[in-house]
Design an enzyme around this catalytic site. Structure first.
Site, short mmCIF file in Angstrom:
data_model
loop_
_atom_site.label_atom_id
_atom_site.label_comp_id
_atom_site.label_asym_id
_atom_site.label_seq_id
_atom_site.Cartn_x
_atom_site.Cartn_y
_atom_site.Cartn_z
N GLY A 1 0.76 -0.93 0.08
CA GLY A 1 -0.04 0.23 0.18
C GLY A 1 0.81 1.51 0.15
CB SER B 1 2.92 -1.26 -4.59
OG SER B 1 2.88 -0.36 -3.43
C1 PEP Z 1 -1.54 -6.88 -0.32
O1 PEP Z 1 -2.71 -5.91 0.43
O2 PEP Z 1 -1.88 -7.36 -0.12
C2 PEP Z 1 -1.13 -5.80 -0.74
C3 PEP Z 1 -0.06 -6.19 -1.68
O3 PEP Z 1 -1.56 -4.43 -0.69
P1 PEP Z 1 -1.38 -3.74 -2.19
O4 PEP Z 1 -1.26 -4.19 -3.55
O5 PEP Z 1 -1.96 -2.66 -2.23
O6 PEP Z 1 0.20 -3.36 -2.15
#
Ligand code: PEP
Length: 253
Positions: A172, A212
């Protein structure tokens, strides 16, 4: 041929109407690799998403579960409750649950055992904080999570678990691990599993990267030998963003 799993983790997002519309739109994509795709959604959206995806080949599941079958655990959801809905997957030990809700390796271990017994595929999340990585302790940290999380789980059952390497500093934050950093850790995890069990369990295990992942970086990450897919948060909330990642995996086949 390399196996993939592209799993969207919606976290605490979407009300039922939005979830149902998303499932319908995703189903309409008719992915050639639909059986390598899954949505992990809030408990209250499970039924709508399961209905919406019916016949598509796309899997679905929850983001957490309690390890006891029933009892005085206000606010919790049990494995039999998930079984009744017919979920395929359940995330266990996401770093947000470890950080904000007191999830420990001990509870993770109990949840893995309960899910395996019910035939629901656990997606076990492991990964280090920025502080640990800056101290070059990521391998020791992740190995200790794996040892504790798989404690008392036999070889046949271990092979039913999907592992997601999710460095906390990349979740995130928009800060993705480089493909080489992600590959290094996924290969390391495969090696630890090989040492705990044997090479056939390690070779067959789906090891995902999460942090991400998005359309623009997915192909480079997914092309790596030991990365069998992604656990995708932010980029799983829009059908087109998520579909682009699913397509990237299909093109690598
Ligand atoms: C997740 O919540 O497992 C995650 C990887 O979130 P993001 O892709 O938003 O980093």
């Amino acid at each position: 041929m390399k196996k993939y799993l592209i799993a969207g983790n919606w976290k605490m997002n979407k009300v039922t109407a939005e979830a149902a519309a998303f499932a319908e739109e995703l189903k309409a994509k008719n992915f050639s690799n639909a059986d390598e795709v899954a949505l992990l959604v809030p408990f209250t959206q499970l039924t709508a998403v399961g209905e919406g995806l019916k016949g598509s080949g796309i899997g679905f599941g929850a983001q957490n579960v309690h390890f006891e079958k029933s009892g005085a655990f206000t606010g919790e959801i049990s494995v039999p409750m998930l079984e009744e809905i017919g979920v395929d997957y359940c995330i266990v030990g996401h770093s947000e649950r470890r950080e904000y809700f007191g999830e420990t390796d001990e509870t993770v271990n109990k949840k893995l055992k309960a899910l395996i017994l019910a035939g629901i595929t656990p997606i076990l999340c492991v990964g280090e904080s920025l502080e640990v990585r800056e101290g070059k302790g990521e391998q020791t940290f992740v190995a200790s999570q794996l040892f504790a999380d798989f404690e008392g789980i036999g070889m046949a059952d271990a092979s039913k678990v999907v592992v997601a390497y999710e460095p906390i500093w990349a979740i995130g934050t928009g800060k993705t691990a480089t493909p080489d950093q992600a590959e290094e850790m996924c290969a390391f995890i495969r090696g630890v599993i090989g040492g705990m069990y044997d090479n056939s369990v390690a070779d067959d295990m789906l090891i995902l990267y999460g942090g991400s992942m998005k359309a623009s970086n997915a192909a480079d990450l997914l092309a790596k030998k030991d990365i069998n897919g992604g656990l995708i948060g932010g980029a799983s909330l829009k059908v087109d963003d998520f579909s682009a990642i699913v397509d990237a995996a299909a093109q690598l086949k």
